[in-house]
Design an enzyme around this catalytic site. Sequence first.
Site, PDB file in Angstrom:
ATOM      1  N   ASN A  86       0.869  -1.179   0.000  1.00 47.78           N
ATOM      2  CA  ASN A  86       0.000   0.000   0.000  1.00 47.78           C
ATOM      3  C   ASN A  86       0.901   1.221   0.000  1.00 47.78           C
ATOM      4  O   ASN A  86       1.468   1.587   1.030  1.00 47.78           O
ATOM      5  CB  ASN A  86      -0.909  -0.009   1.223  1.00 47.78           C
ATOM      6  N   TRP A  87       1.026   1.854  -1.166  1.00 44.67           N
ATOM      7  CA  TRP A  87       1.945   2.990  -1.295  1.00 44.67           C
ATOM      8  C   TRP A  87       1.432   4.230  -0.578  1.00 44.67           C
ATOM      9  O   TRP A  87       2.183   5.187  -0.378  1.00 44.67           O
ATOM     10  CB  TRP A  87       2.159   3.327  -2.765  1.00 44.67           C
ATOM     11  N   LYS A  88       0.174   4.253  -0.223  1.00 44.57           N
ATOM     12  CA  LYS A  88      -0.447   5.451   0.363  1.00 44.57           C
ATOM     13  C   LYS A  88      -0.213   6.654  -0.573  1.00 44.57           C
ATOM     14  O   LYS A  88      -0.194   6.483  -1.795  1.00 44.57           O
ATOM     15  CB  LYS A  88       0.050   5.680   1.783  1.00 44.57           C
ATOM     16  N   SER A 142       2.706  -2.496  10.369  1.00 41.97           N
ATOM     17  CA  SER A 142       4.150  -2.220  10.296  1.00 41.97           C
ATOM     18  C   SER A 142       4.980  -3.494  10.158  1.00 41.97           C
ATOM     19  O   SER A 142       5.955  -3.698  10.876  1.00 41.97           O
ATOM     20  CB  SER A 142       4.615  -1.416  11.523  1.00 41.97           C
ATOM     21  N   GLY A 147       2.829   3.035  11.379  1.00 43.50           N
ATOM     22  CA  GLY A 147       3.641   4.243  11.283  1.00 43.50           C
ATOM     23  C   GLY A 147       4.137   4.767  12.612  1.00 43.50           C
ATOM     24  O   GLY A 147       4.611   5.894  12.693  1.00 43.50           O
ATOM     25  N   HIS A 169      -9.592   1.192   5.075  1.00 37.51           N
ATOM     26  CA  HIS A 169      -8.308   1.414   5.741  1.00 37.51           C
ATOM     27  C   HIS A 169      -8.509   2.373   6.915  1.00 37.51           C
ATOM     28  O   HIS A 169      -9.343   3.279   6.864  1.00 37.51           O
ATOM     29  CB  HIS A 169      -7.289   1.984   4.759  1.00 37.51           C
ATOM     30  N   GLU A 203      -5.318  -4.583  10.877  1.00 38.27           N
ATOM     31  CA  GLU A 203      -4.348  -3.516  11.088  1.00 38.27           C
ATOM     32  C   GLU A 203      -4.566  -2.876  12.453  1.00 38.27           C
ATOM     33  O   GLU A 203      -5.456  -2.042  12.609  1.00 38.27           O
ATOM     34  CB  GLU A 203      -4.419  -2.469   9.971  1.00 38.27           C
ATOM     35  N   GLU A 217      -6.962   4.852   7.904  1.00 36.59           N
ATOM     36  CA  GLU A 217      -6.822   6.268   7.568  1.00 36.59           C
ATOM     37  C   GLU A 217      -8.075   6.803   6.886  1.00 36.59           C
ATOM     38  O   GLU A 217      -8.438   7.976   7.064  1.00 36.59           O
ATOM     39  CB  GLU A 217      -5.579   6.463   6.701  1.00 36.59           C
ATOM     40  N   GLY A 232       2.822  -1.160   4.298  1.00 31.04           N
ATOM     41  CA  GLY A 232       2.851   0.276   4.065  1.00 31.04           C
ATOM     42  C   GLY A 232       4.230   0.756   3.668  1.00 31.04           C
ATOM     43  O   GLY A 232       4.687   0.558   2.552  1.00 31.04           O
ATOM     44  N   GLY A 233       4.920   1.401   4.606  1.00 33.84           N
ATOM     45  CA  GLY A 233       6.202   2.023   4.301  1.00 33.84           C
ATOM     46  C   GLY A 233       7.221   1.091   3.687  1.00 33.84           C
ATOM     47  O   GLY A 233       7.975   1.491   2.792  1.00 33.84           O
TER      48      GLY A 233
END
Length: 250
Positions: free
Chosen positions: A9-11, A212, A173, A95, A167, A97, A233-234
Amino acid sequence: MRQPLVAGNWKMNGDRATNEALLNGIKAGIGDVEQSEVAVCAPFVYLADVQRQLEASPIRWGSQDVSAEPKGAFTGEVSVTMLKDFGCHYAIVGHSERRSLHGEDNDTVARKFAAAREGGIRPILCVGETLAEREADTTEQVVGAQLDAVMDAVGPAALADGVIAYEPVWAIGTGHTATPEQAQAMHAFIRQRVADRDAATADALRILYGGSMKGANAAELMAQSDIDGGLIGGASLDADEFLTICRAAG
Protein backbone atom coordinates in the site's frame (compact mmCIF):
# COMPACT_ATOMS: atom_id res chain seq x y z
CA MET A 1 -4.19 -24.50 1.58
CA ARG A 2 -4.34 -20.71 1.57
CA GLN A 3 -1.92 -19.00 -0.81
CA PRO A 4 -0.06 -16.19 0.97
CA LEU A 5 -0.63 -12.66 -0.30
CA VAL A 6 1.70 -9.71 0.18
CA ALA A 7 0.13 -6.44 -0.96
CA GLY A 8 1.97 -3.13 -0.91
CA ASN A 9 0.00 0.00 0.00
CA TRP A 10 1.94 2.99 -1.29
CA LYS A 11 -0.45 5.45 0.36
CA MET A 12 0.11 9.02 -0.93
CA ASN A 13 3.72 8.50 -1.93
CA GLY A 14 5.72 8.34 -5.12
CA ASP A 15 6.08 10.03 -8.48
CA ARG A 16 6.39 8.60 -11.97
CA ALA A 17 10.16 8.25 -11.87
CA THR A 18 10.43 6.69 -8.42
CA ASN A 19 7.45 4.42 -9.09
CA GLU A 20 9.04 3.11 -12.25
CA ALA A 21 12.31 2.40 -10.45
CA LEU A 22 10.46 0.72 -7.58
CA LEU A 23 8.46 -1.56 -9.87
CA ASN A 24 11.54 -2.42 -11.93
CA GLY A 25 13.29 -3.43 -8.73
CA ILE A 26 10.40 -5.60 -7.61
CA LYS A 27 10.10 -7.24 -11.03
CA ALA A 28 13.83 -7.98 -11.06
CA GLY A 29 13.57 -9.98 -7.83
CA ILE A 30 10.10 -11.50 -8.13
CA GLY A 31 11.49 -14.72 -9.60
CA ASP A 32 12.69 -15.68 -6.12
CA VAL A 33 9.14 -15.51 -4.77
CA GLU A 34 7.77 -18.95 -5.50
CA GLN A 35 4.50 -19.45 -3.66
CA SER A 36 3.16 -16.07 -2.63
CA GLU A 37 0.84 -13.82 -4.58
CA VAL A 38 2.25 -10.28 -4.77
CA ALA A 39 0.33 -7.06 -5.45
CA VAL A 40 0.81 -3.31 -5.21
CA CYS A 41 -1.94 -0.77 -4.47
CA ALA A 42 -1.06 2.58 -6.00
CA PRO A 43 -2.62 6.05 -6.01
CA PHE A 44 -5.35 6.39 -8.63
CA VAL A 45 -3.33 8.75 -10.83
CA TYR A 46 -0.56 6.17 -11.33
CA LEU A 47 -2.71 3.14 -12.12
CA ALA A 48 -2.19 3.47 -15.89
CA ASP A 49 1.59 3.48 -15.39
CA VAL A 50 1.40 0.54 -13.00
CA GLN A 51 -0.75 -1.42 -15.43
CA ARG A 52 1.70 -0.78 -18.25
CA GLN A 53 4.68 -1.90 -16.19
CA LEU A 54 3.12 -4.94 -14.56
CA GLU A 55 0.70 -6.45 -17.05
CA ALA A 56 3.35 -8.82 -18.44
CA SER A 57 4.56 -9.78 -14.94
CA PRO A 58 3.14 -12.06 -12.23
CA ILE A 59 2.59 -9.04 -9.96
CA ARG A 60 -0.98 -7.86 -9.55
CA TRP A 61 -2.12 -4.34 -8.79
CA GLY A 62 -4.99 -2.48 -7.22
CA SER A 63 -6.30 0.77 -5.80
CA GLN A 64 -6.26 2.18 -2.28
CA ASP A 65 -10.00 2.93 -2.25
CA VAL A 66 -13.14 2.63 -4.37
CA SER A 67 -16.46 4.45 -4.41
CA ALA A 68 -19.57 2.73 -3.16
CA GLU A 69 -21.44 4.40 -6.02
CA PRO A 70 -21.48 3.07 -9.60
CA LYS A 71 -21.43 6.51 -11.28
CA GLY A 72 -22.91 9.98 -11.08
CA ALA A 73 -22.43 13.34 -9.38
CA PHE A 74 -19.75 12.28 -6.91
CA THR A 75 -16.88 14.67 -7.57
CA GLY A 76 -13.48 13.21 -6.80
CA GLU A 77 -14.72 9.63 -6.46
CA VAL A 78 -13.53 6.66 -8.55
CA SER A 79 -15.90 3.81 -9.39
CA VAL A 80 -15.19 0.12 -9.68
CA THR A 81 -15.83 0.21 -13.43
CA MET A 82 -13.16 2.89 -13.77
CA LEU A 83 -10.71 0.71 -11.85
CA LYS A 84 -11.52 -2.24 -14.11
CA ASP A 85 -10.48 -0.10 -17.08
CA PHE A 86 -6.97 -0.15 -15.63
CA GLY A 87 -6.90 -3.86 -14.88
CA CYS A 88 -7.12 -3.59 -11.10
CA HIS A 89 -7.33 -6.90 -9.29
CA TYR A 90 -7.73 -5.44 -5.79
CA ALA A 91 -9.19 -2.44 -4.00
CA ILE A 92 -8.46 -1.60 -0.37
CA VAL A 93 -11.61 -0.70 1.57
CA GLY A 94 -11.94 0.58 5.12
CA HIS A 95 -8.31 1.41 5.74
CA SER A 96 -7.90 2.99 9.17
CA GLU A 97 -6.82 6.27 7.57
CA ARG A 98 -10.04 6.37 5.54
CA ARG A 99 -12.04 5.64 8.68
CA SER A 100 -10.29 8.20 10.89
CA LEU A 101 -9.43 10.99 8.42
CA HIS A 102 -12.42 10.75 6.11
CA GLY A 103 -15.12 9.63 8.52
CA GLU A 104 -15.93 6.32 6.86
CA ASP A 105 -18.14 4.25 9.14
CA ASN A 106 -18.78 0.51 9.08
CA ASP A 107 -21.82 0.83 6.82
CA THR A 108 -19.90 2.88 4.25
CA VAL A 109 -17.08 0.36 4.25
CA ALA A 110 -19.58 -2.48 3.78
CA ARG A 111 -21.06 -0.69 0.76
CA LYS A 112 -17.59 -0.24 -0.73
CA PHE A 113 -16.83 -3.92 -0.17
CA ALA A 114 -20.05 -4.84 -1.96
CA ALA A 115 -19.37 -2.46 -4.86
CA ALA A 116 -15.86 -3.81 -5.45
CA ARG A 117 -16.98 -7.41 -5.26
CA GLU A 118 -19.97 -6.93 -7.52
CA GLY A 119 -17.74 -5.16 -10.04
CA GLY A 120 -15.28 -8.03 -10.20
CA ILE A 121 -12.48 -6.60 -8.04
CA ARG A 122 -11.34 -8.32 -4.87
CA PRO A 123 -11.78 -6.01 -1.87
CA ILE A 124 -9.10 -6.00 0.81
CA LEU A 125 -11.18 -5.24 3.90
CA CYS A 126 -9.22 -3.51 6.65
CA VAL A 127 -10.27 -3.95 10.27
CA GLY A 128 -8.51 -2.96 13.47
CA GLU A 129 -8.55 -1.08 16.72
CA THR A 130 -6.99 2.14 18.00
CA LEU A 131 -4.67 2.31 20.99
CA ALA A 132 -7.48 3.71 23.15
CA GLU A 133 -9.74 0.81 22.17
CA ARG A 134 -7.05 -1.75 22.93
CA GLU A 135 -6.31 -0.16 26.29
CA ALA A 136 -10.05 -0.15 27.05
CA ASP A 137 -10.12 -3.90 26.25
CA THR A 138 -12.71 -3.39 23.51
CA THR A 139 -10.60 -4.72 20.62
CA GLU A 140 -12.81 -7.72 19.93
CA GLN A 141 -16.00 -5.67 20.09
CA VAL A 142 -14.60 -3.09 17.65
CA VAL A 143 -13.20 -5.58 15.16
CA GLY A 144 -16.25 -7.81 15.51
CA ALA A 145 -18.55 -4.90 14.64
CA GLN A 146 -16.42 -4.02 11.61
CA LEU A 147 -16.67 -7.61 10.35
CA ASP A 148 -20.34 -7.99 11.16
CA ALA A 149 -21.26 -4.87 9.17
CA VAL A 150 -19.86 -6.46 6.02
CA MET A 151 -21.28 -9.92 6.69
CA ASP A 152 -24.68 -8.42 7.46
CA ALA A 153 -24.60 -6.46 4.19
CA VAL A 154 -23.36 -9.10 1.76
CA GLY A 155 -23.49 -12.40 3.65
CA PRO A 156 -20.50 -14.25 5.11
CA ALA A 157 -19.93 -16.34 1.98
CA ALA A 158 -19.13 -13.12 0.06
CA LEU A 159 -15.94 -12.78 2.09
CA ALA A 160 -14.58 -15.65 0.00
CA ASP A 161 -14.31 -13.15 -2.87
CA GLY A 162 -12.15 -10.81 -0.80
CA VAL A 163 -9.31 -10.59 1.68
CA ILE A 164 -9.22 -9.28 5.25
CA ALA A 165 -6.33 -7.23 6.60
CA TYR A 166 -6.02 -6.83 10.35
CA GLU A 167 -4.35 -3.52 11.09
CA PRO A 168 -3.85 -2.56 14.71
CA VAL A 169 -4.03 1.20 14.26
CA TRP A 170 -1.62 1.77 17.12
CA ALA A 171 1.07 -0.14 15.19
CA ILE A 172 0.85 1.77 11.89
CA GLY A 173 3.64 4.24 11.28
CA THR A 174 4.45 4.40 14.99
CA GLY A 175 7.38 2.01 15.10
CA HIS A 176 5.35 -0.31 17.30
CA THR A 177 4.38 -3.77 16.12
CA ALA A 178 2.07 -6.28 17.70
CA THR A 179 3.93 -9.31 18.93
CA PRO A 180 3.44 -12.43 16.81
CA GLU A 181 1.30 -13.80 19.63
CA GLN A 182 -0.90 -10.67 19.74
CA ALA A 183 -1.28 -10.69 15.98
CA GLN A 184 -2.09 -14.40 15.87
CA ALA A 185 -4.70 -14.02 18.61
CA MET A 186 -6.56 -11.38 16.62
CA HIS A 187 -6.27 -13.26 13.34
CA ALA A 188 -7.69 -16.34 15.07
CA PHE A 189 -10.51 -14.21 16.49
CA ILE A 190 -11.33 -12.87 13.02
CA ARG A 191 -11.36 -16.34 11.50
CA GLN A 192 -13.60 -17.62 14.29
CA ARG A 193 -15.97 -14.66 13.91
CA VAL A 194 -16.47 -15.62 10.28
CA ALA A 195 -16.60 -19.33 11.11
CA ASP A 196 -19.48 -18.72 13.48
CA ARG A 197 -21.49 -17.87 10.35
CA ASP A 198 -19.74 -19.87 7.62
CA ALA A 199 -17.02 -22.35 8.53
CA ALA A 200 -15.99 -23.18 4.97
CA THR A 201 -15.50 -19.52 4.08
CA ALA A 202 -13.52 -18.90 7.24
CA ASP A 203 -11.16 -21.80 6.56
CA ALA A 204 -10.30 -20.53 3.07
CA LEU A 205 -10.23 -16.81 3.95
CA ARG A 206 -6.87 -15.06 3.67
CA ILE A 207 -6.20 -12.76 6.61
CA LEU A 208 -3.25 -10.39 6.26
CA TYR A 209 -1.36 -8.57 8.98
CA GLY A 210 -1.22 -4.82 8.38
CA GLY A 211 0.66 -3.38 11.33
CA SER A 212 4.15 -2.22 10.30
CA MET A 213 5.40 -5.51 8.90
CA LYS A 214 9.05 -5.30 7.82
CA GLY A 215 11.68 -7.60 6.45
CA ALA A 216 13.04 -8.11 9.96
CA ASN A 217 9.79 -9.34 11.50
CA ALA A 218 7.92 -10.78 8.50
CA ALA A 219 9.01 -14.40 8.84
CA GLU A 220 8.10 -14.61 12.54
CA LEU A 221 4.72 -13.00 11.97
CA MET A 222 3.86 -15.12 8.96
CA ALA A 223 4.88 -18.32 10.73
CA GLN A 224 1.68 -17.94 12.76
CA SER A 225 -1.06 -20.32 11.69
CA ASP A 226 -3.72 -17.70 10.90
CA ILE A 227 -1.52 -15.02 9.29
CA ASP A 228 -1.66 -15.43 5.53
CA GLY A 229 0.51 -12.55 4.39
CA GLY A 230 0.74 -8.82 4.86
CA LEU A 231 -0.65 -5.47 3.83
CA ILE A 232 2.57 -3.50 3.71
CA GLY A 233 2.85 0.28 4.06
CA GLY A 234 6.20 2.02 4.30
CA ALA A 235 8.25 -1.10 3.61
CA SER A 236 6.53 -1.48 0.23
CA LEU A 237 8.30 1.67 -1.00
CA ASP A 238 11.67 -0.10 -0.96
CA ALA A 239 12.03 -2.91 -3.48
CA ASP A 240 14.58 -4.93 -1.49
CA GLU A 241 12.61 -4.63 1.75
CA PHE A 242 9.35 -5.51 0.03
CA LEU A 243 10.88 -8.53 -1.68
CA THR A 244 12.30 -9.73 1.64
CA ILE A 245 8.76 -9.74 3.03
CA CYS A 246 7.45 -11.52 -0.08
CA ARG A 247 10.05 -14.25 0.26
CA ALA A 248 9.24 -14.68 3.95
CA ALA A 249 5.62 -15.36 3.03
CA GLY A 250 6.61 -18.47 1.11
